[in-house]
Write an enzyme that holds these catalytic residues in place. Structure first.
Site, PDB file in Angstrom:
ATOM      1  N   ASP A  60      -4.968 115.022 -17.264  1.00  0.00           N
ATOM      2  CA  ASP A  60      -5.175 113.673 -16.719  1.00  0.00           C
ATOM      3  C   ASP A  60      -5.345 112.656 -17.824  1.00  0.00           C
ATOM      4  O   ASP A  60      -5.050 111.473 -17.628  1.00  0.00           O
ATOM      5  CB  ASP A  60      -6.386 113.677 -15.781  1.00  0.00           C
ATOM      6  CG  ASP A  60      -6.083 114.481 -14.533  1.00  0.00           C
ATOM      7  OD1 ASP A  60      -6.260 115.716 -14.555  1.00  0.00           O
ATOM      8  OD2 ASP A  60      -5.603 113.879 -13.551  1.00  0.00           O
TER       9      ASP A  60
HETATM   10  C1  LIG Z   1       0.548 116.635 -13.314  1.00  0.00           C
HETATM   11  S1  LIG Z   1      -0.905 116.336 -12.403  1.00  0.00           S
HETATM   12  C2  LIG Z   1      -2.117 116.266 -13.588  1.00  0.00           C
HETATM   13  C3  LIG Z   1      -3.505 116.594 -13.058  1.00  0.00           C
HETATM   14  O1  LIG Z   1      -3.913 115.807 -11.887  1.00  0.00           O
HETATM   15  C4  LIG Z   1      -4.682 116.658 -11.015  1.00  0.00           C
HETATM   16  O2  LIG Z   1      -5.867 116.044 -10.564  1.00  0.00           O
HETATM   17  P1  LIG Z   1      -5.966 115.475  -9.043  1.00  0.00           P
HETATM   18  O3  LIG Z   1      -5.335 116.497  -8.144  1.00  0.00           O
HETATM   19  O4  LIG Z   1      -7.464 115.287  -8.806  1.00  0.00           O
HETATM   20  O5  LIG Z   1      -5.224 114.157  -9.073  1.00  0.00           O
HETATM   21  C5  LIG Z   1      -5.013 117.847 -11.876  1.00  0.00           C
HETATM   22  O6  LIG Z   1      -6.079 117.557 -12.770  1.00  0.00           O
HETATM   23  C6  LIG Z   1      -3.697 118.016 -12.604  1.00  0.00           C
HETATM   24  O7  LIG Z   1      -3.744 118.923 -13.645  1.00  0.00           O
END
Ligand SMILES: CSC[C@H]1O[C@H](OP(=O)(O)O)[C@H](O)[C@@H]1O
Length: 384
Positions: A253
């Site tokens: 992220d």
């Molecule tokens: C390619 S997605 C990157 C990252 O985003 C996800 O978090 P969320 O589902 O809370 O938006 C997750 O940390 C992924 O690894």
């Protein structure tokens, strides 16, 4: 050769044509597969906040496309009011979720581009509006090209250290077509290995409490008949010990200047387990996830989600009312635990080399990516 593996279109979470945007409501997966309309930036903000769409790249793409919709449907008195609106709405979209940097990075790029176009007398108000819509729309095709390069770079690097034998990959959360414009980042590496007939097996964690792994990643892997096994988060040490894991590949992220990386909660302990079992640990992400304005992971704001996302699942209680809860959505993996490297569209870099390598990359020489005007403004972001 087009194997049946390539014939099946990957899942898509974003449907866009000029003036019209729909997103897959990921809160309903895997029970139902329904798209919902996004008519403006307020709809996008709400959908991101509620995690109907999630994933660092997808958040930025849906945010930017919602602005493209807004610009398409709205009239402006002059260039100044148009650019003011663009900058204001981009900043508003950044407030939807604080940890992933991709929306903020897009805000810097597109605000800088809008300001530059406003100051250029060669462009009328309508020219600026049209160019900004086109630039925002490029996020979609640019992301898919970027993810395929990430998949290629990651698969080559992992195979290079496995004497070309098929490999077993462990991944966390969802980093596939449901977290991006398509193909995915860490799951894009799994897809590429599968396309090359070099994937022995993929293991995906449930990823409590939102269950991106059991609900979304397992959904993608089953849909594309990629050989995979779902495990509970608590099983990763035993799986690393007994299942011949060749590498762990996760998404990101926010990757900061020294390589520390914020990713879904549970990533940090995966990295500790991988270190103990001497299994290479990779982070896969586009360079738009890189935030060199933060020096270490200590600076990253970790979003905390509502307690009910831990204690209730589809209306069923998993814990008694009144219990205190701690529900951080992310954690930070220190750079020294990212032993395999950081897989980007420009190559695989060790965390402590990443910043210098990225600053030296001449993006104009990478014709494999659609070249939006704003992408060349990488310097703007790093000089902020
Ligand atoms: C390619 S997605 C990157 C990252 O985003 C996800 O978090 P969320 O589902 O809370 O938006 C997750 O940390 C992924 O690894």
């Amino acid at each position: 050769m087009t194997s049946n593996k390539k014939l099946k279109m990957a899942l898509e979470s974003i449907k866009y044509k000029r003036g019209h945007l729909e997103i897959l409501d990921q809160l309903l997966i895997p029970d139902s597969h329904e798209f919902i309309p996004v008519n403006d930036t307020s709809d996008a903000w709400r959908a991101i906040k509620q995690m109907q769409v999630r994933g660092a790249p997808a958040i930025a793409i849906v945010g930017c496309l919602s602005l493209a919709i807004e610009l398409h449907n709205k009239e402006f008195d002059n260039k100044q009011s148009l650019v003011d609106h663009i900058c204001k709405q981009l900043e508003y979209l950044v407030t939807s979720r604080p940890t992933a940097v991709n929306m903020k990075e897009a805000t810097h790029r597109f605000s800088a581009l809008a300001q530059a176009l406003k100051d250029d007398k060669n462009y009328s108000k309508d020219d600026v509006k049209q160019l900004m819509i086109e630039e925002l729309e490029l996020m979609l095709e640019d992301d898919i090209a970027t993810n395929k390069a990430i998949g290629k770079n990651g698969a080559e690097h992992i195979l290079g250290s496995s004497s070309d034998q098929p490999v077993c990959i462990l991944t966390h959360c969802n980093t596939g077509s449901l977290a991006t414009a398509g193909y995915g980042t860490a799951l894009g590496v799994v897809r590429r290995l599968h396309e090359l007939d070099k994937l022995n097996h993929a293991f995906c964690t449930e990823t409590r409490p939102y269950n991106q792994g059991s609900r979304l990643t397992a959904y993608e892997l089953v849909y594309e008949t990629i050989p995979a096994t779902l495990i509970c988060d608590s099983m990763v040490s035993m799986v690393m010990k007994n299942k011949g894991i060749s590498a762990v590949v996760v998404g990101a992220d926010r990757v900061v200047k020294n390589g520390d990386t914020a990713n879904k909660i549970g990533t940090y302990q995966l990295a500790i387990c991988a270190k103990y079992h001497n299994i290479p640990f990779y982070v896969a992400c586009p360079v738009t996830t890189f935030d060199p304005n933060m020096k270490t992971g200590e600076e990253i704001h970790i979003e905390e989600r509502p307690h009910h996302e831990m204690t209730r699942v589809k209306g069923v209680s998993l814990a008694p009312d009144g219990i205190n809860c701690y529900n951080p959505a992310f954690d930070v993996t220190p750079a020294e635990l990212i032993t395999g490297g950081i897989i980007t569209e420009y190559g695989v870099f060790l965390p402590d080399e990443l910043y210098n390598c990225l600053m030296m990359i001449d993006k104009t020489k990478h014709e494999e990516f659609p070249r939006s005007r704003s992408r060349t403004n990488f310097q703007i972001f790093t000089e902020r």
